[in-house]
Design an enzyme around this catalytic site. Structure first.
Site, PDB file in Angstrom:
ATOM      1  N   TRP A   1       0.861  -1.192   0.000  1.00 34.49           N
ATOM      2  CA  TRP A   1       0.000   0.000   0.000  1.00 34.49           C
ATOM      3  C   TRP A   1       0.900   1.246   0.000  1.00 34.49           C
ATOM      4  O   TRP A   1       1.878   1.308   0.770  1.00 34.49           O
ATOM      5  CB  TRP A   1      -0.886  -0.050   1.246  1.00 34.49           C
ATOM      6  CG  TRP A   1      -1.759   1.149   1.458  1.00 34.49           C
ATOM      7  CD1 TRP A   1      -2.580   1.738   0.543  1.00 34.49           C
ATOM      8  CD2 TRP A   1      -1.916   1.884   2.683  1.00 34.49           C
ATOM      9  NE1 TRP A   1      -3.235   2.796   1.129  1.00 34.49           N
ATOM     10  CE2 TRP A   1      -2.844   2.904   2.435  1.00 34.49           C
ATOM     11  CE3 TRP A   1      -1.361   1.768   3.959  1.00 34.49           C
ATOM     12  CZ2 TRP A   1      -3.230   3.810   3.422  1.00 34.49           C
ATOM     13  CZ3 TRP A   1      -1.744   2.669   4.935  1.00 34.49           C
ATOM     14  CH2 TRP A   1      -2.672   3.672   4.659  1.00 34.49           C
TER      15      TRP A   1
ATOM     16  N   ASP B   1      -1.455  -5.738   9.197  1.00 30.02           N
ATOM     17  CA  ASP B   1      -2.286  -4.616   8.777  1.00 30.02           C
ATOM     18  C   ASP B   1      -3.600  -5.215   8.266  1.00 30.02           C
ATOM     19  O   ASP B   1      -3.637  -5.856   7.206  1.00 30.02           O
ATOM     20  CB  ASP B   1      -1.567  -3.831   7.672  1.00 30.02           C
ATOM     21  CG  ASP B   1      -2.372  -2.625   7.227  1.00 30.02           C
ATOM     22  OD1 ASP B   1      -3.487  -2.403   7.747  1.00 30.02           O
ATOM     23  OD2 ASP B   1      -1.879  -1.890   6.341  1.00 30.02           O
TER      24      ASP B   1
ATOM     25  N   LYS C   1     -13.328   0.287   5.208  1.00 25.43           N
ATOM     26  CA  LYS C   1     -13.871  -0.458   4.066  1.00 25.43           C
ATOM     27  C   LYS C   1     -15.035  -1.355   4.487  1.00 25.43           C
ATOM     28  O   LYS C   1     -16.092  -1.325   3.878  1.00 25.43           O
ATOM     29  CB  LYS C   1     -12.792  -1.341   3.437  1.00 25.43           C
ATOM     30  CG  LYS C   1     -11.414  -0.726   3.403  1.00 25.43           C
ATOM     31  CD  LYS C   1     -11.239   0.305   2.339  1.00 25.43           C
ATOM     32  CE  LYS C   1      -9.862   0.931   2.462  1.00 25.43           C
ATOM     33  NZ  LYS C   1      -9.513   1.805   1.383  1.00 25.43           N
TER      34      LYS C   1
HETATM   35  C1  LIG Z   1      -3.280  -1.992   3.316  1.00 26.06           C
HETATM   36  C2  LIG Z   1      -3.972  -0.816   3.904  1.00 26.06           C
HETATM   37  N1  LIG Z   1      -3.732  -0.512   5.185  1.00 26.06           N
HETATM   38  C3  LIG Z   1      -4.315   0.521   5.785  1.00 26.06           C
HETATM   39  C4  LIG Z   1      -5.199   1.326   5.100  1.00 26.06           C
HETATM   40  C5  LIG Z   1      -5.762   2.448   5.891  1.00 26.06           C
HETATM   41  O1  LIG Z   1      -6.930   2.990   5.540  1.00 26.06           O
HETATM   42  P1  LIG Z   1      -7.707   3.961   6.523  1.00 26.06           P
HETATM   43  O2  LIG Z   1      -6.725   4.846   7.177  1.00 26.06           O
HETATM   44  O3  LIG Z   1      -8.655   4.661   5.643  1.00 26.06           O
HETATM   45  O4  LIG Z   1      -8.388   3.080   7.487  1.00 26.06           O
HETATM   46  C6  LIG Z   1      -5.480   1.064   3.751  1.00 26.06           C
HETATM   47  C7  LIG Z   1      -6.372   1.914   2.972  1.00 26.06           C
HETATM   48  O5  LIG Z   1      -6.445   1.928   1.788  1.00 26.06           O
HETATM   49  C8  LIG Z   1      -4.854  -0.045   3.146  1.00 26.06           C
HETATM   50  O6  LIG Z   1      -5.077  -0.373   1.885  1.00 26.06           O
END
Ligand SMILES: Cc1ncc(COP(=O)(O)O)c(C=O)c1O
Length: 436
Positions: free
Chosen positions: A166, A247, A283
């Site tokens: 990511w 994660d 999500k």
């Molecule tokens: C692998 C991964 N980790 C963490 C996140 C964190 O997203 P958020 O801060 O919106 O919860 C994302 C969002 O796209 C992600 O794809």
């Protein structure tokens, strides 16, 4: 301190009666008369993911399609608020929800719910007090607090990230002053997991390194280890005394099942491996803008958990003081009520199912339009994304010629695709592959 007055005159502090008229004046900043002391500040590049959405907004074409950001859309390509979320919010309003500060570590009922979702209800580690949890600012904030903890409490460690990963992982660890390196993950030849490379790199990492593992639905590749491979990764982490940092941003989005998608962290804990876990509800509950998530440590002693929690609270206090309350209440309402919990699972299955459906449609269209190429990777990949293998030049063609917005690494979010646009996307991919 420089004050931004709009006083139409010389640069002097306005008198009190002048202040009212100042507010009505056309803005003519006397500050403009001098060059800014910050003129030398370097322009930062746009964010590789959120910058795509900005470019999409500026495009006036009717054909435009935003497959950049990982956000679920309806078949009409509209944002989706889960029914169960609306139900929980109505209940909260009826109960007279207040907006008081939460404690530094967040809403207690949320913290309980989030650990239950992660480990399964009533896990022994919780009963024994071996879990330290802080509610934090969604997945990103939870990772950031975790990174700061590493920097402060176990300094000198290198964090290992999958290649690719990511787009924000590197920035999160770098900005906390934590060194990171890559381990191999993706094999472009097979469009699958480079398991040998992964194992070799994790084995060659210094003992007691921190290994960031995507809990499920790997972003951006959509390629996860099998259960047997997770077992071997766990064995290696035991041998090397590594600290896995999971994660978990897509629990429920890989398979449609919350339990199935928590397989990896649960397996590691059952093997007696201490882990860190960042969770996000962006999500799976569609709470993107509410910023709700958690950082958990599952440890082998309650005294370590207590000390870790005290450090996490100190870190969070200095960054944002305490987390937002609204989204945390939604999660705790939904998970704490059997009917709503059941409804959530159904809605999540529906969302995951819709994505699977458009995945299949995209593959079918591509196989029909360009049968000479193997497109089966599209349905082999899981979760919100497809890692198309398009080159940066081909991605440019997708955007400049076809108004399809995606990240430069060739990732498309299938959560932003509808059945009615699947053929248009397939034709654009085919054109880009053939002609660029
Ligand atoms: C692998 C991964 N980790 C963490 C996140 C964190 O997203 P958020 O801060 O919106 O919860 C994302 C969002 O796209 C992600 O794809």
């Amino acid at each position: 301190m420089v004050s931004h007055t709009v006083f139409d005159g010389p640069c002097v502090r306005p008198t009190v009666p002048q202040v009212a008229s100042i507010r009505r004046c056309a803005p003519r900043h006397c500050l403009h008369l001098r060059a800014s002391r910050l003129e030398g500040v370097e322009q930062a590049p746009p964010d590789p993911i959120l910058g795509v959405s900005e470019a999409f907004k500026a495009d006036t074409s009717d054909l435009k399609l935003n497959l950049g950001v990982g956000a679920y859309r309806t078949e009409e390509l509209k944002p989706y608020v889960l029914n169960v979320v609306k139900k929980a919010e109505r209940k909260m309003i009826d109960a007279g929800e207040n907006k008081e500060y939460l404690p530094i570590d967040g809403l207690a009922s949320f913290n309980k719910a989030t650990v239950n979702l992660l480990l399964g209800f009533d896990h022994a580690a919780v009963k024994e007090g071996c879990v330290a949890t802080v509610q934090s600012l969604s997945g990103t904030g939870s990772l950031r607090v975790g990174a700061q903890f590493i920097q402060k409490c176990i300094p000198g460690k290198t964090v290992y990230l999958s290649n690719p990963t990511w787009g924000n992982h590197r920035g999160i660890f770098s900005s906390a002053g934590v060194k990171w390196e890559y381990y191999r993950y993706f094999d472009p030849e097979t469009v699958g997991l480079d398991f040998e490379g992964l194992m070799e790199d994790i084995k060659n990492a210094p003992d007691a390194s921190i290994i960031v593992l995507h809990g499920c639905a790997h972003n951006p590749t959509g390629v996860d280890p099998t259960k047997e491979q997770w077992k071997q990764i766990a064995d290696l982490c035991v041998d090397k005394n590594h600290l896995p940092f999971f994660d978990v941003a897509y629990q429920g989005f890989a398979s449609g099942s919350l339990d199935e998608d928590a397989y990896a962290p649960r397996y590691f804990v059952d093997r007696g491996i201490e882990i860190m876990v960042a969770q996000s509800y962006s999500k799976n509950l569609g709470l993107y803008g509410e910023r709700v998530g958690a950082l958990n440590f599952i440890l082998s002693s309650s005294s370590a958990a207590k000390k870790v929690l005290s450090q996490l609270k100190q870190i969070a206090r200095a960054i944002y003081s305490n987390p937002p309350v609204h989204g945390a209440r939604i999660v705790s309402e939904v998970v704490g009520n059997d009917d709503m919990f059941g409804e959530w699972k159904q809605e999540m299955e529906y969302m995951a199912g819709r994505i699977k459906g458009v995945r299949q449609e995209l593959q079918d269209h591509l196989e029909r339009i360009n049968p000479d190429k193997d497109w089966s990777f599209i349905t082999k990949q899981i979760g919100m994304f497809s890692f198309t293998g398009l080159t940066p030049q081909q991605v440019e063609n997708m955007t400049n010629k076809h108004h399809i917005y995606m990240t430069k690494d060739g990732r498309i979010s299938l959560a932003g695709l509808s059945s009615s646009k699947a053929e248009y996307l397939a034709k654009a991919i085919d054109d880009s592959v053939r002609n660029c």
